[in-house]
Motif scaffolding. Sequence first.
Motif, PDB file in Angstrom:
ATOM      1  N   UNK A 129      51.801  47.797  63.342  1.00  0.00           N
ATOM      2  CA  UNK A 129      50.882  48.770  63.949  1.00  0.00           C
ATOM      3  C   UNK A 129      49.590  48.087  64.374  1.00  0.00           C
ATOM      4  N   UNK A 130      48.988  47.343  63.469  1.00  0.00           N
ATOM      5  CA  UNK A 130      47.691  46.720  63.721  1.00  0.00           C
ATOM      6  C   UNK A 130      47.775  45.728  64.883  1.00  0.00           C
ATOM      7  N   UNK A 131      48.809  44.911  64.898  1.00  0.00           N
ATOM      8  CA  UNK A 131      48.946  43.910  65.971  1.00  0.00           C
ATOM      9  C   UNK A 131      49.182  44.593  67.306  1.00  0.00           C
ATOM     10  N   UNK A 132      50.035  45.602  67.331  1.00  0.00           N
ATOM     11  CA  UNK A 132      50.241  46.348  68.584  1.00  0.00           C
ATOM     12  C   UNK A 132      48.925  46.935  69.090  1.00  0.00           C
ATOM     13  N   UNK A 133      48.148  47.506  68.192  1.00  0.00           N
ATOM     14  CA  UNK A 133      46.890  48.162  68.576  1.00  0.00           C
ATOM     15  C   UNK A 133      45.791  47.187  68.976  1.00  0.00           C
TER      16      UNK A 133
ATOM     17  N   UNK B  93      39.585  34.879  60.897  1.00  0.00           N
ATOM     18  CA  UNK B  93      38.886  35.726  59.919  1.00  0.00           C
ATOM     19  C   UNK B  93      38.439  37.058  60.511  1.00  0.00           C
ATOM     20  N   UNK B  94      38.716  37.275  61.789  1.00  0.00           N
ATOM     21  CA  UNK B  94      38.228  38.475  62.471  1.00  0.00           C
ATOM     22  C   UNK B  94      39.072  39.716  62.199  1.00  0.00           C
ATOM     23  N   UNK B  95      40.176  39.564  61.500  1.00  0.00           N
ATOM     24  CA  UNK B  95      41.073  40.694  61.243  1.00  0.00           C
ATOM     25  C   UNK B  95      41.420  40.757  59.752  1.00  0.00           C
ATOM     26  N   UNK B  96      40.455  41.122  58.920  1.00  0.00           N
ATOM     27  CA  UNK B  96      40.668  41.089  57.464  1.00  0.00           C
ATOM     28  C   UNK B  96      41.766  42.031  56.971  1.00  0.00           C
ATOM     29  N   UNK B  97      42.091  43.074  57.714  1.00  0.00           N
ATOM     30  CA  UNK B  97      43.184  43.949  57.277  1.00  0.00           C
ATOM     31  C   UNK B  97      44.514  43.202  57.269  1.00  0.00           C
ATOM     32  N   UNK B  98      44.648  42.193  58.122  1.00  0.00           N
ATOM     33  CA  UNK B  98      45.891  41.419  58.157  1.00  0.00           C
ATOM     34  C   UNK B  98      45.979  40.419  57.008  1.00  0.00           C
TER      35      UNK B  98
END
Length: 178
Positions: free
Chosen positions: A58-62, A158-163
């Motif tokens: 989901x996160x990568x698609x978005x 480091x810009x996508x801490x949810x990942x």
Amino acid sequence: MKELKKSIPLDWESQLERIIMLNMCIRSRDKAYIASPCRAETLEELRLNMKAARFYLYYVHKNFSLNALAPHAYLPIMLNDSIPAERESALDFCLARLNHCQLFLMCGNRMTDGMRGEAAYAAQRAIPMKAFSAEIYKAAHGLLKREGFNTDLLIYDEEHPLLAMSAEEMFCQEVQYA
């Protein structure tokens, strides 16, 4: 961590289904393969790892404008990881999908044996890689160096801490959704 969780929409799973259906029509987009921990000691841990893989999809698609693939988000429903022949079938399927990707993303906060194999496979094909946690970045960098692969293929993002969050961090504590 709580602040990060607040950015997870309550309906992210429904949004994922819509996004995937829409993106099936956009074949010209680059594909990203998502690697994250799957194997687990208990069925509950496996379920959480699969749910985390779906969230990473989901996160990568978005956020990346890529068609993302994470076969381990669904394969354990069909194939039993504890049966060697079925595990081998699943790994073969995953590597076949990775062959068609232009980017390899390592999510979560630990690198598993399966992820190591996928990373080596991606490196053999000179597929650029991103790691989102320091732990995975160090492990992947060490693997590439040890195996004689180009370490320039690997970027620490480091810009996508949810990942970089594990399934447990995302789903096992009291979650406050946006």
